[in-house]
Scaffold this motif. Structure first.
Motif, PDB file in Angstrom:
ATOM      1  N   ALA A 231      15.466  18.495 -34.722  1.00 50.53           N
ATOM      2  CA  ALA A 231      14.252  18.284 -33.929  1.00 50.53           C
ATOM      3  C   ALA A 231      13.744  16.851 -34.085  1.00 50.53           C
ATOM      4  CB  ALA A 231      13.172  19.265 -34.350  1.00 50.53           C
ATOM      5  N   GLN A 232      13.730  16.351 -35.298  1.00 53.95           N
ATOM      6  CA  GLN A 232      13.236  14.993 -35.538  1.00 53.95           C
ATOM      7  C   GLN A 232      14.115  13.958 -34.851  1.00 53.95           C
ATOM      8  OE1 GLN A 232      10.228  14.290 -37.506  1.00 53.95           O
ATOM      9  NE2 GLN A 232      10.523  12.538 -36.172  1.00 53.95           N
ATOM     10  N   THR A 233      15.415  14.164 -34.878  1.00 57.86           N
ATOM     11  CA  THR A 233      16.337  13.249 -34.201  1.00 57.86           C
ATOM     12  C   THR A 233      16.043  13.200 -32.710  1.00 57.86           C
ATOM     13  OG1 THR A 233      18.064  13.560 -35.864  1.00 57.86           O
ATOM     14  CG2 THR A 233      18.774  12.791 -33.688  1.00 57.86           C
ATOM     15  N   ASP A 234      15.878  14.382 -32.101  1.00 56.45           N
ATOM     16  CA  ASP A 234      15.564  14.423 -30.672  1.00 56.45           C
ATOM     17  C   ASP A 234      14.220  13.760 -30.379  1.00 56.45           C
ATOM     18  OD1 ASP A 234      17.942  15.659 -30.047  1.00 56.45           O
ATOM     19  OD2 ASP A 234      17.078  17.667 -29.846  1.00 56.45           O
TER      20      ASP A 234
ATOM     21  N   THR B 103      17.814  21.351 -26.780  1.00 59.17           N
ATOM     22  CA  THR B 103      18.719  22.498 -26.688  1.00 59.17           C
ATOM     23  C   THR B 103      19.391  22.795 -28.019  1.00 59.17           C
ATOM     24  OG1 THR B 103      19.092  22.102 -24.353  1.00 59.17           O
ATOM     25  CG2 THR B 103      20.745  23.413 -25.494  1.00 59.17           C
ATOM     26  N   ASN B 104      19.846  21.781 -28.720  1.00 53.64           N
ATOM     27  CA  ASN B 104      20.523  22.010 -30.005  1.00 53.64           C
ATOM     28  C   ASN B 104      19.583  22.663 -31.002  1.00 53.64           C
ATOM     29  OD1 ASN B 104      22.972  20.964 -29.125  1.00 53.64           O
ATOM     30  ND2 ASN B 104      22.451  18.895 -29.764  1.00 53.64           N
ATOM     31  N   PHE B 105      18.347  22.248 -30.988  1.00 59.48           N
ATOM     32  CA  PHE B 105      17.362  22.869 -31.859  1.00 59.48           C
ATOM     33  C   PHE B 105      17.157  24.327 -31.468  1.00 59.48           C
ATOM     34  CE2 PHE B 105      13.021  24.314 -32.372  1.00 59.48           C
ATOM     35  CZ  PHE B 105      12.943  24.352 -33.749  1.00 59.48           C
ATOM     36  N   ALA B 106      17.011  24.579 -30.182  1.00 53.89           N
ATOM     37  CA  ALA B 106      16.806  25.945 -29.701  1.00 53.89           C
ATOM     38  C   ALA B 106      17.968  26.842 -30.125  1.00 53.89           C
ATOM     39  CB  ALA B 106      16.637  25.970 -28.191  1.00 53.89           C
TER      40      ALA B 106
END
Length: 164
Positions: free
Chosen positions: A126-129, A146-149
């Motif tokens: 999340a922080q990266t996004d 999306t990757n976090f989700a």
């Protein structure tokens, strides 16, 4: 289709900025909630008892819901076709700080001991996004988190990254 949703972003015409912002905001909030409790917080865990998974999920999802409300109100004020400058100001002044607050809020929760690594990984994603969005607001779209989700939903942090 995902490509259409990406094309719905600013600064191009016929973009559905509010929906994109809402989804991205929700995903960001979810990312924040899911990523809390990094492994580096083991020293504070000794003073604060780890939450059970249901307690962590309830508190994390509540943090996301609160952030979602803030972002929804800001998105409504932004309008359906904001200028690129107005969109960038929204990201810098409202979106990014709200999402960061969510990430920090979830990070402050005492994550379940057995899940700290998983939660730290979610938070890192999340922080990266969020950092990418801060660096270039135009990249904010429905697929940004999306990757976090994909990590948060199976864990139970569904308010933080709702399905599209």
């Amino acid at each position: 289709m995902p490509n259409r949703r990406i094309a719905a972003l600013l600064p191009f015409p016929n973009r559905r900025v509010p929906r994109v912002i809402a989804v991205a905001a929700t995903l960001t909030v979810g990312l924040i909630a899911a990523g809390c409790g990094s492994a580096s917080k083991t020293t504070s865990a000794s003073t604060t008892a780890a939450l059970s998974k249901p307690e962590f999920l309830a508190q994390g999802n509540a943090i996301c819901q609160q952030g979602n409300q803030t972002l929804a109100a800001a998105e409504k004020a932004l309008g359906k076709q904001p200028s690129e400058a107005k969109f960038k100001a929204y990201v810098a002044d409202t979106f990014a700080p709200t999402v960061q607050k969510q990430i920090d809020g979830i990070r402050a929760l005492a994550a379940p001991s057995s899940d700290q690594t998983n939660i730290a990984n979610m938070l890192d994603v999340a922080q990266t996004d969020l950092n990418q969005v801060k660096g270039n607001p135009v990249v904010l779209n429905e697929k940004t988190f999306t990757n976090f989700a994909n990590l948060a939903h199976p864990y139970g942090l569904t308010a933080c990254a709702p399905s599209q």
